[in-house]
Design a protein around this motif. Structure first.
Motif, PDB file in Angstrom:
ATOM      1  N   ILE A 125       0.838  -1.218   0.000  1.00 32.26           N
ATOM      2  CA  ILE A 125       0.000   0.000   0.000  1.00 32.26           C
ATOM      3  C   ILE A 125       0.868   1.262   0.000  1.00 32.26           C
ATOM      4  O   ILE A 125       0.516   2.253  -0.621  1.00 32.26           O
ATOM      5  CB  ILE A 125      -1.054   0.034   1.128  1.00 32.26           C
ATOM      6  N   SER A 126       2.028   1.216   0.664  1.00 29.29           N
ATOM      7  CA  SER A 126       2.902   2.392   0.633  1.00 29.29           C
ATOM      8  C   SER A 126       3.478   2.583  -0.770  1.00 29.29           C
ATOM      9  O   SER A 126       3.606   3.711  -1.266  1.00 29.29           O
ATOM     10  CB  SER A 126       4.025   2.287   1.672  1.00 29.29           C
ATOM     11  N   ASP A 127       3.796   1.475  -1.443  1.00 30.66           N
ATOM     12  CA  ASP A 127       4.308   1.556  -2.804  1.00 30.66           C
ATOM     13  C   ASP A 127       3.214   2.012  -3.773  1.00 30.66           C
ATOM     14  O   ASP A 127       3.483   2.729  -4.739  1.00 30.66           O
ATOM     15  CB  ASP A 127       4.838   0.176  -3.216  1.00 30.66           C
ATOM     16  N   ALA A 128       1.984   1.603  -3.498  1.00 31.30           N
ATOM     17  CA  ALA A 128       0.860   2.036  -4.333  1.00 31.30           C
ATOM     18  C   ALA A 128       0.710   3.558  -4.257  1.00 31.30           C
ATOM     19  O   ALA A 128       0.452   4.223  -5.268  1.00 31.30           O
ATOM     20  CB  ALA A 128      -0.431   1.353  -3.879  1.00 31.30           C
ATOM     21  N   VAL A 129       0.898   4.102  -3.066  1.00 32.92           N
ATOM     22  CA  VAL A 129       0.800   5.554  -2.900  1.00 32.92           C
ATOM     23  C   VAL A 129       1.977   6.239  -3.618  1.00 32.92           C
ATOM     24  O   VAL A 129       1.813   7.304  -4.223  1.00 32.92           O
ATOM     25  CB  VAL A 129       0.744   5.922  -1.400  1.00 32.92           C
ATOM     26  N   THR A 130       3.156   5.613  -3.592  1.00 29.88           N
ATOM     27  CA  THR A 130       4.316   6.171  -4.320  1.00 29.88           C
ATOM     28  C   THR A 130       4.011   6.242  -5.814  1.00 29.88           C
ATOM     29  O   THR A 130       4.225   7.292  -6.445  1.00 29.88           O
ATOM     30  CB  THR A 130       5.570   5.292  -4.084  1.00 29.88           C
TER      31      THR A 130
ATOM     32  N   PRO B 189     -12.278  -9.683   6.602  1.00 31.34           N
ATOM     33  CA  PRO B 189     -12.680  -8.343   6.159  1.00 31.34           C
ATOM     34  C   PRO B 189     -11.895  -7.235   6.863  1.00 31.34           C
ATOM     35  O   PRO B 189     -11.688  -6.157   6.302  1.00 31.34           O
ATOM     36  CB  PRO B 189     -14.162  -8.275   6.525  1.00 31.34           C
ATOM     37  N   SER B 190     -11.434  -7.510   8.082  1.00 32.72           N
ATOM     38  CA  SER B 190     -10.680  -6.485   8.825  1.00 32.72           C
ATOM     39  C   SER B 190      -9.387  -6.120   8.099  1.00 32.72           C
ATOM     40  O   SER B 190      -8.943  -4.971   8.153  1.00 32.72           O
ATOM     41  CB  SER B 190     -10.361  -6.967  10.239  1.00 32.72           C
ATOM     42  N   LEU B 191      -8.776  -7.080   7.382  1.00 37.36           N
ATOM     43  CA  LEU B 191      -7.556  -6.768   6.627  1.00 37.36           C
ATOM     44  C   LEU B 191      -7.885  -5.813   5.485  1.00 37.36           C
ATOM     45  O   LEU B 191      -7.174  -4.830   5.260  1.00 37.36           O
ATOM     46  CB  LEU B 191      -6.909  -8.053   6.089  1.00 37.36           C
ATOM     47  N   PHE B 192      -8.977  -6.104   4.787  1.00 36.54           N
ATOM     48  CA  PHE B 192      -9.427  -5.215   3.707  1.00 36.54           C
ATOM     49  C   PHE B 192      -9.678  -3.807   4.253  1.00 36.54           C
ATOM     50  O   PHE B 192      -9.225  -2.815   3.682  1.00 36.54           O
ATOM     51  CB  PHE B 192     -10.717  -5.783   3.081  1.00 36.54           C
ATOM     52  N   LEU B 193     -10.384  -3.741   5.391  1.00 37.04           N
ATOM     53  CA  LEU B 193     -10.721  -2.431   5.971  1.00 37.04           C
ATOM     54  C   LEU B 193      -9.489  -1.686   6.469  1.00 37.04           C
ATOM     55  O   LEU B 193      -9.459  -0.455   6.483  1.00 37.04           O
ATOM     56  CB  LEU B 193     -11.733  -2.612   7.112  1.00 37.04           C
TER      57      LEU B 193
ATOM     58  N   PRO C 287      -9.424   1.214   2.249  1.00 36.34           N
ATOM     59  CA  PRO C 287     -10.045   2.544   2.330  1.00 36.34           C
ATOM     60  C   PRO C 287      -9.028   3.670   2.547  1.00 36.34           C
ATOM     61  O   PRO C 287      -9.141   4.738   1.935  1.00 36.34           O
ATOM     62  CB  PRO C 287     -10.993   2.436   3.534  1.00 36.34           C
ATOM     63  N   TYR C 288      -8.006   3.411   3.361  1.00 36.86           N
ATOM     64  CA  TYR C 288      -7.020   4.465   3.646  1.00 36.86           C
ATOM     65  C   TYR C 288      -6.160   4.755   2.416  1.00 36.86           C
ATOM     66  O   TYR C 288      -5.820   5.905   2.143  1.00 36.86           O
ATOM     67  CB  TYR C 288      -6.156   4.073   4.845  1.00 36.86           C
ATOM     68  N   THR C 289      -5.825   3.689   1.678  1.00 29.98           N
ATOM     69  CA  THR C 289      -5.040   3.890   0.453  1.00 29.98           C
ATOM     70  C   THR C 289      -5.846   4.713  -0.547  1.00 29.98           C
ATOM     71  O   THR C 289      -5.324   5.664  -1.136  1.00 29.98           O
ATOM     72  CB  THR C 289      -4.688   2.519  -0.174  1.00 29.98           C
ATOM     73  N   LEU C 290      -7.113   4.347  -0.716  1.00 26.78           N
ATOM     74  CA  LEU C 290      -7.964   5.089  -1.651  1.00 26.78           C
ATOM     75  C   LEU C 290      -8.150   6.533  -1.198  1.00 26.78           C
ATOM     76  O   LEU C 290      -8.179   7.452  -2.017  1.00 26.78           O
ATOM     77  CB  LEU C 290      -9.325   4.392  -1.803  1.00 26.78           C
TER      78      LEU C 290
END
Lengths: 207, 99
Positions: free
Chosen positions: A34-39, B64-68, B72-75
């Motif tokens: 996810i950090s790389d995705a943001v990069t 589902p907790s891993l997805f959550l 959402p934070y990445t998006l």
């Protein structure tokens, strides 16, 4: 918590349960992804910023480059499939077959990189440099080489990791967990490419 | 048991593989025939990416907790990057920041 368990591991009572029921190494890979995705997202947004702000942004990709990008997509998505086949073979305790598919995945990564380098050489041959090109905004080369270069670095890094992990796995010192974690990374590289093709190649197609 | 072990065979994976490739082909064909259109191509890319995350990376089979905790934070972070566009358009028209 039984006394018997505490006798086996005195720290067991103080350890928290895993919140996502996955190994820590896998969670770390997800956090890296996810950090790389943001990069990559930041790079693509920077590219979009410059492209939108430049009225003379070049659109140099002819149909040969576009079909080449589709071929590269085919290779990368297929490599995602082959790494999953390797994982499936590992679950069936067929280490030799799993190793073969890991190497097939690495070979597809090498082929992808070769096609990408050919694309780079073609553009360099036409006069594209990081801060100049014959067509328009000089920032085209900087953004193109930065985005595709970072992606290519990820592919090359993934190929090295696949070969190293595959060899250690074949020697019996790694398990399916290690292949699965590496597969996560490899799928992410594939995922980034799904955004690079439309934004960098298709949006800059010659009309 | 990890996520990959929970999967029932490779059939869904093969289907997703074909669908992702078909979408990539359609995306290129669409761009060649109708010209590049940002929004439809981005929508296709997001669908491809969500298929890859759910079926190749097996996020669908995790808790589902891993997805959550991840998505959402990445998006949200990526969504917040959209604040750059106003300045990009200002630069296009070379308007001064001060009025």
């Amino acid at each position: 918590m039984s006394q018997a368990n505490l006798a086996v591991d005195p720290h067991l009572g103080t350890m928290e349960t895993k919140p996502f029921a996955i190994p820590s190494s896998k969670l770390v890979m997800w956090l890296f992804i996810i950090s790389d995705a943001v990069t990559f997202g930041a790079l693509l947004f920077a590219y979009g910023y410059l492209r939108n702000a430049s009225p003379d942004w070049p659109t140099p990709f002819e149909s040969a480059s576009i079909w080449n990008s589709l071929l590269m997509t085919f290779i990368l998505v297929t490599s995602s499939l082959t790494v999953l086949i390797a994982l499936k073979a590992e679950q069936e305790d067929d280490r030799a077959r799993a190793f073969r598919w890991v190497i097939v995945t690495a070979a597809l990564g090498v082929l992808f990189t070769a096609l990408h380098l050919r694309e780079w050489m073609d553009l360099i041959g036409k006069g594209v440099r990081t801060f100049q090109n014959p067509w328009g905004s000089p920032m085209f080369g900087a953004t193109f080489f930065a985005i595709t270069g970072l992606h290519m670095a990820h592919v090359v890094g993934g190929v090295v990791a696949l070969i190293a992990t595959g060899l250690i796995y074949k020697a019996g010192r790694y398990s399916a967990k290690h292949i699965e974690i590496l597969a996560l990374y490899w799928h992410f590289v594939d995922l980034v490419w799904m955004f690079v093709v439309p934004l960098v190649y298709l949006m800059n197609m010659k009309r | 048991m990890n996520a990959a072990e929970k999967s029932n065979g490779m059939a869904p994976t093969y289907i997703v593989y074909v669908v992702i490739l078909a979408m990539a082909f359609f995306q290129v064909l669409f761009a060649i025939l109708a010209g590049p259109r940002l929004v439809p191509m981005l929508i296709l890319a997001f669908v491809q990416a969500s298929l890859a995350v759910n079926y190749f990376m097996h996020l669908k089979q995790e808790r589902p907790s891993l997805f959550l905790a991840l998505i959402p934070y990445t998006l949200f972070v990526l969504f917040m990057m959209n604040m750059i566009w106003s300045d990009s358009f200002r630069l296009l028209h070379m308007r001064s920041l001060a009025k």
